[in-house]
Each structure stands twice: as structure tokens, then as C-alpha cells.
Design an enzyme around this catalytic site. Structure first.
Site, mmCIF file in Angstrom:
data_model
loop_
_atom_site.group_PDB
_atom_site.id
_atom_site.type_symbol
_atom_site.label_atom_id
_atom_site.label_comp_id
_atom_site.label_asym_id
_atom_site.label_seq_id
_atom_site.Cartn_x
_atom_site.Cartn_y
_atom_site.Cartn_z
ATOM 1 N N ASP A 37 0.937 -1.226 0.017
ATOM 2 C CA ASP A 37 0.085 -0.024 -0.022
ATOM 3 C C ASP A 37 0.940 1.177 -0.016
ATOM 4 O O ASP A 37 0.576 2.298 -0.413
ATOM 5 C CB ASP A 37 -0.874 0.157 1.320
ATOM 6 C CG ASP A 37 -2.118 -1.066 1.070
ATOM 7 O OD1 ASP A 37 -2.446 -1.305 2.006
ATOM 8 O OD2 ASP A 37 -2.296 -1.628 -0.010
ATOM 9 N N ILE A 39 3.874 1.836 -1.320
ATOM 10 C CA ILE A 39 4.343 1.944 -2.676
ATOM 11 C C ILE A 39 3.430 2.717 -3.676
ATOM 12 O O ILE A 39 3.731 3.818 -4.263
ATOM 13 C CB ILE A 39 4.934 1.081 -3.427
ATOM 14 C CG1 ILE A 39 6.238 0.444 -2.419
ATOM 15 C CG2 ILE A 39 5.331 1.182 -4.724
ATOM 16 C CD1 ILE A 39 6.889 -0.730 -2.749
ATOM 17 N N ASP A 41 0.575 4.285 -2.746
ATOM 18 C CA ASP A 41 0.145 5.532 -2.017
ATOM 19 C C ASP A 41 1.234 6.532 -2.331
ATOM 20 O O ASP A 41 0.823 7.764 -2.734
ATOM 21 C CB ASP A 41 -0.153 5.646 -0.677
ATOM 22 C CG ASP A 41 -1.238 4.795 -0.335
ATOM 23 O OD1 ASP A 41 -1.343 4.417 0.999
ATOM 24 O OD2 ASP A 41 -2.268 4.574 -1.168
ATOM 25 N N SER A 86 -15.062 12.246 -5.836
ATOM 26 C CA SER A 86 -13.856 12.360 -4.807
ATOM 27 C C SER A 86 -13.830 13.960 -4.754
ATOM 28 O O SER A 86 -14.351 14.766 -5.453
ATOM 29 C CB SER A 86 -12.674 11.806 -5.254
ATOM 30 O OG SER A 86 -12.247 12.422 -6.626
ATOM 31 N N LEU A 87 -12.680 14.409 -3.568
ATOM 32 C CA LEU A 87 -12.719 15.660 -3.418
ATOM 33 C C LEU A 87 -11.237 16.128 -3.554
ATOM 34 O O LEU A 87 -10.152 15.339 -3.668
ATOM 35 C CB LEU A 87 -12.865 15.880 -1.922
ATOM 36 C CG LEU A 87 -14.298 15.549 -1.248
ATOM 37 C CD1 LEU A 87 -14.386 16.085 0.266
ATOM 38 C CD2 LEU A 87 -15.360 16.404 -2.066
ATOM 39 N N GLU A 116 -16.450 19.875 8.438
ATOM 40 C CA GLU A 116 -16.493 18.601 9.211
ATOM 41 C C GLU A 116 -15.284 17.870 9.139
ATOM 42 O O GLU A 116 -14.590 17.794 8.193
ATOM 43 C CB GLU A 116 -17.595 17.710 8.204
ATOM 44 C CG GLU A 116 -18.856 18.677 8.165
ATOM 45 C CD GLU A 116 -19.647 17.959 6.962
ATOM 46 O OE1 GLU A 116 -20.145 16.560 7.226
ATOM 47 O OE2 GLU A 116 -19.910 18.698 6.020
ATOM 48 N N LYS A 118 -12.875 14.795 8.474
ATOM 49 C CA LYS A 118 -12.829 13.900 7.479
ATOM 50 C C LYS A 118 -12.358 12.584 8.177
ATOM 51 O O LYS A 118 -11.324 12.437 8.398
ATOM 52 C CB LYS A 118 -11.629 14.325 6.384
ATOM 53 C CG LYS A 118 -11.701 13.130 5.174
ATOM 54 C CD LYS A 118 -10.504 13.718 4.236
ATOM 55 C CE LYS A 118 -10.517 12.909 2.865
ATOM 56 N NZ LYS A 118 -10.050 11.587 3.319
ATOM 57 N N CYS A 410 14.189 -0.445 -24.387
ATOM 58 C CA CYS A 410 14.297 -0.718 -25.644
ATOM 59 C C CYS A 410 15.620 -0.160 -26.267
ATOM 60 O O CYS A 410 16.197 -0.536 -27.206
ATOM 61 C CB CYS A 410 13.348 -0.004 -26.550
ATOM 62 S SG CYS A 410 13.228 1.712 -26.683
#
EC number: 6.5.1.2
Length: 668
Positions: A37, A39, A41, A86-87, A116, A118, A410
Site C-alpha cells: 500500500d 508504494i 500511495d 472524490s474531493l 466537518e 474527514k 528498448c
């Protein structure tokens, strides 16, 4: 693409997207994570930061265009009545105040904010009909989620039947499920005793619990729930909506504040930044919203975020660790992205072992070297990043990092356009680019069994060059690959055949048009019921869609203008992919050819219901008034759109007149 965006940054952004798509698909769809998680994130935050600094880089295939995970096959997929956006994030008081000042200029005097906490949990959608809970779902990708009704019924803070004498016929509630810290500790103690893998933090524990197939497991864990908004209710502001939710029996977080200016917003944020650890649950920031719903409607949405809300994230936790190596990865757009491989370190509840270094300029500005001790920060307590080097701890053998001059995939000489940050591989046949496009397609169309390793083998053997080539693979070809076998090959062919049933909107998303993510693809497919119709659409027609703009529209027009893309569509069509369907079924054509704008509060219809009514009779709803607008449907507290309509002499209807227009097709 603006010429002000450095090429290196553009390329690096594309690389990040390819990585995150592959990792997200493995984690959320296959339930087989390829990386930690931390990595994921870390790379996600880097992408958020780049797209924030360079809005031109926002792409339809970007993981930031999603608002959550894809539904897993073990659960039934459901479509949200109202998309779960989403915000946008603010990582400093300066960013928060810039957002607020922009709204003050747009709305003017009388603007109020509501703050509010979160909650750091799992966003959840609840559907009530005639006061009874009929469905609960995860956020999913914002358009579709997983139905987890039975699991949510076990949470005592969620009412199975609404309280209060007067309940709406339909109520959509949004809230956050979470696990208190003490319960998290108890769960991990049980798992440790049973020899099971421990949850990294309460947020992961909550997400894993809600996706349990056995609701008895969910019931055994003490989950909490805070409701934070409702749709189709009677409230005219967020403050009133929270009170309405409380009256219906929901638990609403008591730590909220109605703020009349940005100074009060700042005070609230600063208070909880200092006191959040006193709470029995995790909070990773403060959600700030415009309070009045008519003001929210006035400023509207971007393609991903509501303009009227933002998430202020608390300052990040920082830790130091050592850079063990610097690796370079190539994204599906050819951008070379350097990544620092680190000695694992726990930061804000997760283990970080890799950190993106963004691009060549970033490495040089930080002067990051193998062996350096660096500061790792998790911005918003979610996404890790390298902040700086502790020069005093640099070992004498550390030498400056030399960025590669050739593509590690390549061998092609890399290029860097003047004024751009991205170093790119210019080879369109670079295996990394091809792999990235194939990975995105398979994730978008939910094709199981074709993971990164198989894609790499197919590309290296020259069997696949485009997504259309996937549909020309035979079971015999696949079975001949090392460690695959006839049974696995047959399943892959079956998955490819099943992808033929994916709707036109999902195919559109899989094509990877710039700025066209999953939810935007759904809206485009509704407005243009086939690839041919979308290809014929001009810039103005696409830009006029609600929530769209010229940038999104130009991306679509330019993509369809390219001959190789049209040829790809023809091949996909020949293979049976769905390049049509998904438009809203019209009850009549009474409003065909007419364009509407909705403003204010109508007597009986919500904005979503009014939009659906118009579209079901062949009309089109846009977000702004122009000379092309046929009618403005206005209710109480109509704002600047009504004034604009009057200036342009656009006809104005109330709700009753709209219904009459549908019945008679004549102006009443």
C-alpha cells in the site's frame, strides 16, 4: 497540451498512470497485490501533485480520475443513483485559502462554509425507499460500486428504517464506515493469535471487513458510521442536511462548524490538527464545503471534483530512511520515472519501501544519491514522498546520480524537449508503451487472467502490439506459452470473449483518451450512443455537456481525428466489441433538439430528477447558459444563470411549464 508543461513532467506523469493502473487492477480486482500500500500511495500522491501543478496533464486514464476501487467479482456491481465524486485536496492553509477566495469571487457576499472532520474509513452509499434501507454499496469507481447491503446491516449506527414522521420516498445517504482505534487493536490481536496477517491501519481493516463475503465476520467487528450528506432530501443547505439526517436516526459527527468566513475555517482546521489524536477514531483532515445548495449548484463540478468542496489534509508525518538504489521505470507514454528504493520504514501506519523521484530535475534539485539518508513524508498521511536529503549523513562513497541516456526498455536514445521536464523514449514500439496500453485496456474491460507478466511475454514474443491484437489470440497460441497450459489459456480466451459484453462506455474508457476517465466515459456514452456518433460530434457539442469543458472536448475530437485510432475502432468493431449502446432510453422525442439549463430549487424535482426527466424525452441538459440554450428551467433562489438567461433573452420555464412543454411541445 500546453507548451508550458515540461516534456519530462508529461512523460513521468504517464509512467505513473501506467504503474498505478496495473497495481490497482492487481489489488482491487484480482485481490493479488503486487506492491505494498505504501508504494502505491507514494506514487499516487506524486501523480496528484503533478496534475495539481499542471492541470493540462489530467488524463482520462489517470487513476486520479477514479474515486475508488473497482468492484470485485465476488460482489454484485451496482450503479449509484448519484455519482460519488472524490474531493480535491489542500495540503496547506495557503491552498485552502486560495480555494476559498476563488469561491468568494464567484459567489460574492453571503457565502458560508461548513467544516466537518474527514473520517479515515470507507465511503459508503445507502439507498432508502419509503424509509427502509434497500441497498448499501461501496464507492467503487464513483459510478459503480459493490453491493454490500448485508454487511452494512450489521453496523448499528446505520438505521434499517428511517425515524421521523415525514420521510422522503427516496433518500440517498452518503457516509463513512470506520473502525475505532480500540477495536482495531482488538482485531489485530485476534489475527495475531490466529497466525493471520495483521491489518496495517484502521482504514485498511475497515475496507477489508466490508468486503467480507460472510456478514457474520462483519458483525463480529465493531464498525462505526457517520453520515455526511443526503440526496433527494428537503434540506436547502449542508447544515440543514446534517440536521435532517440526525432526525432520521443517523449518527452525524458532532465536531462540525458553520463558518462565515475563511478565518473561522482556518481556526477549525488548526484546532483539530492539534487535537485529532484525542478522538477514538482516525481523522486525516477536514472537509470544507459551501453550505448553501444553491451556491453549490452555481459553481458546479469539474470532471472529477465538486468545485464547492475541498479536503484539507493535516501536515504529514515524516521519517528518515536510506536510499538503497535508484531504479528507472518507463511508462506507457514513454516517460522515464526514477524511483528511490528505500530501507523499509513505517510512516503513518504503513511501511514505505519505495518513493518516486518524479523526474531528472527532481533528482538533481534534491541531489539524491544512492546511500543518502532522506526524509520521507506522507502527505495527507496517505501518500509517501521524498522531501529532502540530510546532507550531513551522506557517506563519502556516494556519487551524483547520472540519468540514463537511453531507454532501459528498448535502448533507444531518450529525448527531452526544450522547456520540458520529462525525459522520454520516442520509440512508439517500445515494449513499455505497448505494455502500458494493454494493461489499461485489460483493467478497464475487467479481463481477468491477463496480468503484467503475461502481457510482457505476449509483447516480447511479438504476438500483441495493440489491444485489438488480443482478440486474435487463440487458445492454442496461449497454451504454447511457458507455464500457462491449456486450462488457463481457455479461461483467458473466455475472458476476452466475455469482454465483448462490456458496454460502450467501458470500451471508451479502455481506449485511454486524455482526460476521459471512467465516470466521464459513462456520461459521454449516454450523450453519444455510439463511437460513430461521438466521432461526428464537434467541439461545441461535447463541451456543452454538463460538467464538461473545452479541454475535455478537444481531447475527444483530436483522438477521433487520428487515422490510426479510427482503424483501431474498426478492428475492435470487427471483433465484436460494443461500440454502441448506453444512451438514455427516451420515453418520447418531445424535447428532441432542445437544450436546457436548470437553476434554483424546483418545487418537487431535485436537479438530478429534472435532468433525467428532460433527457428521457430527448432533451439535453448543460451547465451554462449561452445563445444556444433553448430554455432555462428556474426554481426558487435562481442565481446568476437566470440573470444570464434574461440578458440573452432565453425563455425561462418553471417546473409546471416544463411538464406542459413535454405534454404539448408548445410553449404554455
Amino acid at each position: 497540451m500546453s507548451t508550458t508543461v515540461p516534456p519530462e513532467i508529461e512523460e513521468h506523469t504517464r509512467t505513473l498512470r501506467a504503474l498505478l493502473h496495473r497495481w490497482g487492477y492487481a489489488y482491487y480486482v484480482l485481490d493479488a497485490p503486487e506492491v505494498s500500500d505504501a508504494i502505491y500511495d507514494q506514487h499516487y500522491r506524486e501523480l496528484v501533485d503533478l496534475e495539481s501543478r499542471y492541470p493540462e496533464l489530467v488524463s482520462p486514464d489517470s487513476p486520479t480520475r477514479r474515486v475508488g476501487e473497482r468492484p470485485a467479482s465476488a460482489f454484485v456491481s451496482v450503479t449509484h443513483r448519484v455519482p460519488m465524486f472524490s474531493l480535491e485536496n489542500a495540503f496547506s492553509q495557503a491552498e485552502l485559502e486560495k480555494w476559498g477566495e476563488r469561491l468568494l469571487r464567484a459567489i460574492g457576499p453571503g457565502l458560508e462554509f461548513i467544516c466537518e472532520l474527514k473520517i479515515d474509513g470507507s465511503a459508503t452509499a445507502l439507498s432508502y425507499e419509503d424509509g427502509v434501507l434497500v441497498r448499501g454499496a461501496t464507492r467503487g469507481d464513483g459510478v459503480e460500486g459493490e453491493e454490500i447491503t448485508q454487511n452494512l446491516r450489521t453496523i448499528r449506527a446505520i438505521p434499517l428504517k428511517l425515524l421521523g414522521g415525514e420521510v422522503p420516498a427516496v433518500l440517498e445517504v452518503r457516509g463513512e464506515a470506520f473502525i475505532p482505534r480500540d477495536e482495531f487493536e482488538r482485531i489485530n490481536q485476534e489475527r495475531q493469535a490466529a497466525g493471520e496477517k495483521l491489518f496495517a491501519n484502521p482504514r485498511n481493516a475497515c475496507a477489508g471487513t466490508l468486503r467480507q463475503l460472510d456478514s457474520r465476520v462483519v458483525a463480529s467487528r465493531r464498525l462505526g458510521f457517520f453520515a455526511y450528506t443526503a440526496h433527494y432530501g428537503r434540506a436547502e443547505s449542508q447544515w440543514e442536511a446534517l440536521a435532517e439526517l440526525e432526525s432520521h436516526g443517523f449518527r452525524v459527527n458532532p465536531h462540525r462548524s458553520l463558518c462565515r468566513d475563511l478565518a473561522e475555517v482556518r481556526t477549525f482546521c488548526e484546532h483539530w490538527e492539534n487535537h485529532r489524536h484525542e478522538l477514538p477514531y482516525d481523522t486525516d483532515g477536514v472537509v470544507v464545503k459551501v453550505n448553501a445548495f444553491d451556491h453549490q449548484r452555481e459553481v458546479g463540478f469539474t470532471s472529477k471534483f465538486p468545485r464547492w468542496a475541498i479536503a484539507f489534509k493535516y501536515p504529514a508525518e515524516e521519517k528518515s530512511t536510506v536510499v538503497e538504489a535508484i531504479a528507472v521505470q518507463v511508462g506507457r507514454t514513454g516517460a522515464l520515472t526514477p524511483v528511490a528504493e528505500l530501507q523499509p520504514v513505517a510512516v503513518a501506519g504503513t511501511t514505505v519501501s519505495r518513493a518516486t523521484l518524479h523526474n531528472q530535475d527532481r533528482i538533481e534539485s534534491l541531489d539524491v544519491r544512492v546511500g543518502d539518508t532522506v526524509i520521507i513524508r506522507k502527505a495527507g498521511e496517505i501518500i509517501p514522498e521524498v522531501v529532502r536529503v540530510i546532507g550531513e549523513l551522506r557517506p563519502p562513497e556516494a556519487v551524483p546520480y547520472v540519468f540514463p541516456q537511453t531507454c532501459p526498455e528498448c535502448g533507444t536514445a531518450v529525448v527531452r524537449a526544450p522547456g520540458e521536464a520529462a525525459v522520454r523514449c520516442p520509440n512508439p514500439r517500445c515494449p513499455a508503451l505497448i505494455r502500458g496500453k494493454l494493461g489499461h485496456w485489460c483493467a478497464a474491460l475487467e479481463i481477468d487472467g491477463i496480468g503484467d507478466k503475461l502481457i510482457a511475454r505476449l509483447v516480447s514474443l511479438g504476438l500483441v502490439h495493440t489491444v485489438a491484437d488480443l482478440y486474435e489470440l487463440s487458445a492454442e497460441q496461449l497454451a504454447g506459452l511457458e507455464r500457462l497450459g491449456a486450462r488457463s489459456a481457455a479461461k483467458i480466451v473466455e475472458q476476452l470473449d466475455r469482454s465483448h459484453r462490456q458496454p460502450w462506455s467501458r470500451v471508451l474508457y479502455g481506449l485511454g483518451l486524455r482526460h476521459i476517465g471512467a465516470s466521464v466515459s459513462v456520461e459521454l456514452a449516454r450523450a453519444f450512443a455510439s463511437a460513430d456518433a461521438l466521432a461526428r460530434a464537434d467541439l461545441a457539442a461535447i463541451a456543452s455537456l454538463y460538467g464538461f469543458g473545452e479541454e475535455l472536448a478537444r481531447s475527444v475530437v483530436e483522438w477521433f481525428a487520428q487515422a490510426e485510432n479510427r482503424a483501431l475502432l474498426e478492428r475492435l468493431k470487427a471483433h465484436g466489441l460494443q461500440l454502441a449502446g448506453g444512451g438514455r432510453a427516451a420515453q418520447s422525442s418531445a424535447l428532441a433538439g432542445l437544450t436546457f439549463v436548470i437553476t434554483g430549487t424546483l418545487p418537487t424535482l431535485s436537479r438530478e430528477e429534472c435532468t433525467a426527466l428532460i433527457e428521457s424525452h430527448g432533451g439535453k441538459v448543460t451547465s451554462s447558459v449561452s445563445s444556444r440554450t433553448s430554455y432555462v428551467v428556474a426554481g426558487e433562489k435562481a442565481g446568476s444563470k437566470l440573470a444570464r438567461a434574461q440578458d440573452l433573452k432565453v425563455a425561462v420555464l418553471d417546473e409546471e411549464q416544463l411538464r406542459a412543454l413535454i405534454e404539448t411541445r408548445e410553449m404554455p
